[in-house]
Design a protein around this motif. Sequence first.
Motif, PDB file in Angstrom:
ATOM      1  N   THR A 106       0.651  -1.062   0.068  1.00  0.00           N
ATOM      2  CA  THR A 106       0.006   0.010  -0.100  1.00  0.00           C
ATOM      3  C   THR A 106       0.935   1.254   0.007  1.00  0.00           C
ATOM      4  O   THR A 106       1.898   1.357   1.065  1.00  0.00           O
ATOM      5  N   LYS A 107       0.722   2.189  -1.040  1.00  0.00           N
ATOM      6  CA  LYS A 107       1.449   3.306  -1.067  1.00  0.00           C
ATOM      7  C   LYS A 107       0.707   4.686  -1.547  1.00  0.00           C
ATOM      8  O   LYS A 107      -0.569   4.386  -1.672  1.00  0.00           O
ATOM      9  N   PHE A 108       1.157   5.673  -1.066  1.00  0.00           N
ATOM     10  CA  PHE A 108       0.272   7.062  -1.343  1.00  0.00           C
ATOM     11  C   PHE A 108       1.042   7.910  -2.392  1.00  0.00           C
ATOM     12  O   PHE A 108       2.368   8.134  -2.335  1.00  0.00           O
ATOM     13  N   ILE A 109       0.483   8.525  -3.386  1.00  0.00           N
ATOM     14  CA  ILE A 109       1.123   9.449  -4.357  1.00  0.00           C
ATOM     15  C   ILE A 109       0.232  10.703  -4.442  1.00  0.00           C
ATOM     16  O   ILE A 109      -0.629  10.719  -4.049  1.00  0.00           O
ATOM     17  N   GLU A 110       1.008  11.704  -4.912  1.00  0.00           N
ATOM     18  CA  GLU A 110       0.247  12.894  -5.214  1.00  0.00           C
ATOM     19  C   GLU A 110      -0.983  12.681  -6.298  1.00  0.00           C
ATOM     20  O   GLU A 110      -0.538  12.106  -7.057  1.00  0.00           O
ATOM     21  N   PRO A 111      -2.274  13.263  -5.986  1.00  0.00           N
ATOM     22  CA  PRO A 111      -3.117  13.208  -7.054  1.00  0.00           C
ATOM     23  C   PRO A 111      -2.622  13.846  -8.514  1.00  0.00           C
ATOM     24  O   PRO A 111      -1.865  14.531  -8.459  1.00  0.00           O
ATOM     25  N   GLY A 112      -3.349  13.393  -9.557  1.00  0.00           N
ATOM     26  CA  GLY A 112      -3.049  13.855 -10.934  1.00  0.00           C
ATOM     27  C   GLY A 112      -2.927  12.996 -11.748  1.00  0.00           C
ATOM     28  O   GLY A 112      -3.260  11.678 -11.454  1.00  0.00           O
ATOM     29  N   ASN A 113      -2.905  13.448 -13.052  1.00  0.00           N
ATOM     30  CA  ASN A 113      -2.838  12.384 -14.146  1.00  0.00           C
ATOM     31  C   ASN A 113      -1.305  12.118 -14.305  1.00  0.00           C
ATOM     32  O   ASN A 113      -0.373  12.678 -14.657  1.00  0.00           O
ATOM     33  N   LYS A 114      -1.145  10.656 -14.195  1.00  0.00           N
ATOM     34  CA  LYS A 114       0.292  10.414 -14.069  1.00  0.00           C
ATOM     35  C   LYS A 114       0.407   9.255 -15.231  1.00  0.00           C
ATOM     36  O   LYS A 114      -0.521   8.333 -15.525  1.00  0.00           O
ATOM     37  N   ASN A 115       1.758   9.243 -15.818  1.00  0.00           N
ATOM     38  CA  ASN A 115       1.865   7.957 -16.689  1.00  0.00           C
ATOM     39  C   ASN A 115       2.338   6.602 -15.816  1.00  0.00           C
ATOM     40  O   ASN A 115       2.751   6.891 -14.740  1.00  0.00           O
ATOM     41  N   PHE A 116       2.135   5.419 -16.309  1.00  0.00           N
ATOM     42  CA  PHE A 116       2.688   4.287 -15.566  1.00  0.00           C
ATOM     43  C   PHE A 116       3.061   3.401 -16.487  1.00  0.00           C
ATOM     44  O   PHE A 116       2.741   3.302 -17.843  1.00  0.00           O
ATOM     45  N   THR A 117       3.915   2.346 -16.123  1.00  0.00           N
ATOM     46  CA  THR A 117       4.546   1.408 -16.629  1.00  0.00           C
ATOM     47  C   THR A 117       4.691   0.227 -15.547  1.00  0.00           C
ATOM     48  O   THR A 117       5.233   0.203 -14.521  1.00  0.00           O
ATOM     49  N   ALA A 118       4.080  -0.998 -16.110  1.00  0.00           N
ATOM     50  CA  ALA A 118       4.251  -2.085 -15.317  1.00  0.00           C
ATOM     51  C   ALA A 118       5.021  -3.287 -16.141  1.00  0.00           C
ATOM     52  O   ALA A 118       4.562  -3.347 -16.997  1.00  0.00           O
ATOM     53  N   SER A 119       5.850  -3.795 -15.281  1.00  0.00           N
ATOM     54  CA  SER A 119       6.834  -4.787 -15.826  1.00  0.00           C
ATOM     55  C   SER A 119       7.173  -6.051 -15.005  1.00  0.00           C
ATOM     56  O   SER A 119       6.921  -5.765 -13.663  1.00  0.00           O
ATOM     57  N   ALA A 120       7.537  -7.116 -15.504  1.00  0.00           N
ATOM     58  CA  ALA A 120       7.864  -8.164 -15.001  1.00  0.00           C
ATOM     59  C   ALA A 120       8.985  -9.090 -15.946  1.00  0.00           C
ATOM     60  O   ALA A 120       8.841  -8.851 -17.119  1.00  0.00           O
ATOM     61  N   PRO A 121       9.894  -9.911 -15.175  1.00  0.00           N
ATOM     62  CA  PRO A 121      10.646 -10.505 -15.979  1.00  0.00           C
ATOM     63  C   PRO A 121      10.370 -11.408 -17.072  1.00  0.00           C
ATOM     64  O   PRO A 121       9.359 -11.924 -16.853  1.00  0.00           O
ATOM     65  N   GLY A 122      10.817 -11.184 -18.497  1.00  0.00           N
ATOM     66  CA  GLY A 122      10.221 -11.850 -19.679  1.00  0.00           C
ATOM     67  C   GLY A 122       8.802 -11.268 -20.176  1.00  0.00           C
ATOM     68  O   GLY A 122       8.454 -12.084 -21.082  1.00  0.00           O
ATOM     69  N   VAL A 123       8.220 -10.285 -19.575  1.00  0.00           N
ATOM     70  CA  VAL A 123       7.103  -9.662 -19.934  1.00  0.00           C
ATOM     71  C   VAL A 123       7.198  -8.360 -20.865  1.00  0.00           C
ATOM     72  O   VAL A 123       7.716  -7.530 -20.111  1.00  0.00           O
ATOM     73  N   ILE A 124       6.586  -7.855 -21.712  1.00  0.00           N
ATOM     74  CA  ILE A 124       6.806  -6.840 -22.385  1.00  0.00           C
ATOM     75  C   ILE A 124       5.831  -5.778 -21.398  1.00  0.00           C
ATOM     76  O   ILE A 124       4.629  -6.179 -21.186  1.00  0.00           O
ATOM     77  N   PRO A 125       6.177  -4.670 -21.215  1.00  0.00           N
ATOM     78  CA  PRO A 125       5.531  -3.796 -20.038  1.00  0.00           C
ATOM     79  C   PRO A 125       4.252  -3.292 -20.451  1.00  0.00           C
ATOM     80  O   PRO A 125       4.176  -3.255 -21.970  1.00  0.00           O
TER      81      PRO A 125
END
Length: 202
Positions: free
Chosen positions: A159-178
């Motif tokens: 569980t994390k907290f971030i500042e509100p707003g429009n954000k870019n994101f990238t999710a990745s794992a070994p051997g998987v295209i993000p």
Amino acid sequence: MYTGRKDLYQNQNTMKNYLFSFILIFSIFLGVKISAQEVGFSPFLGVTISNVNFRNGPSTSDDIIKKIPANSTVYIFSKTDYSGFYKSIDVESGKVGWLAKNLVKWSKDVDTSSAGGFSSLGETSEYNSELKVTNKSTKTITLVISDKTFYISPQSTITKFIEPGNKNFTASAPGVIPNSGYKTFSPNNGYEWTFWIETRRR
């Protein structure tokens, strides 16, 4: 007496010069750290044209995370480099790092129309947006949201907290295209994303 005043004046000037030099060096140091994150977000997949050092920062003095072989697929966060280095993800390991721009060739642009797997948890008492991320896979997930990077171990929840707003994101794992895209996080709201990795036989 005059000589004493002159020495005092010279000492004061020397101290000012030292202070100015310290501020200048400190400002440059901060500038590197801040600017290194401000490369924008225009991701693409690239291919290494030779063996390349994958580093934890945008310079040859930064530590080498690993050596990426030639003809390896890498995810590049932006077409804008920093000091000749691309902020990137080694697709094989899923790790975030930096590699030399001149050792990567463009393969294809990455679709950023996705809003990801974020779902709303409703209102919260915290102004900052709350993120609950669950990893149900057997691989470590790396989630980059703007300039924040989170690592989620297999079969765990953070569980994390971030500042509100429009954000870019990238999710990745070994051997998987993000997976990449944009998500608007509202204040006083919570969000969750549960990861699993599906494998298919061809």
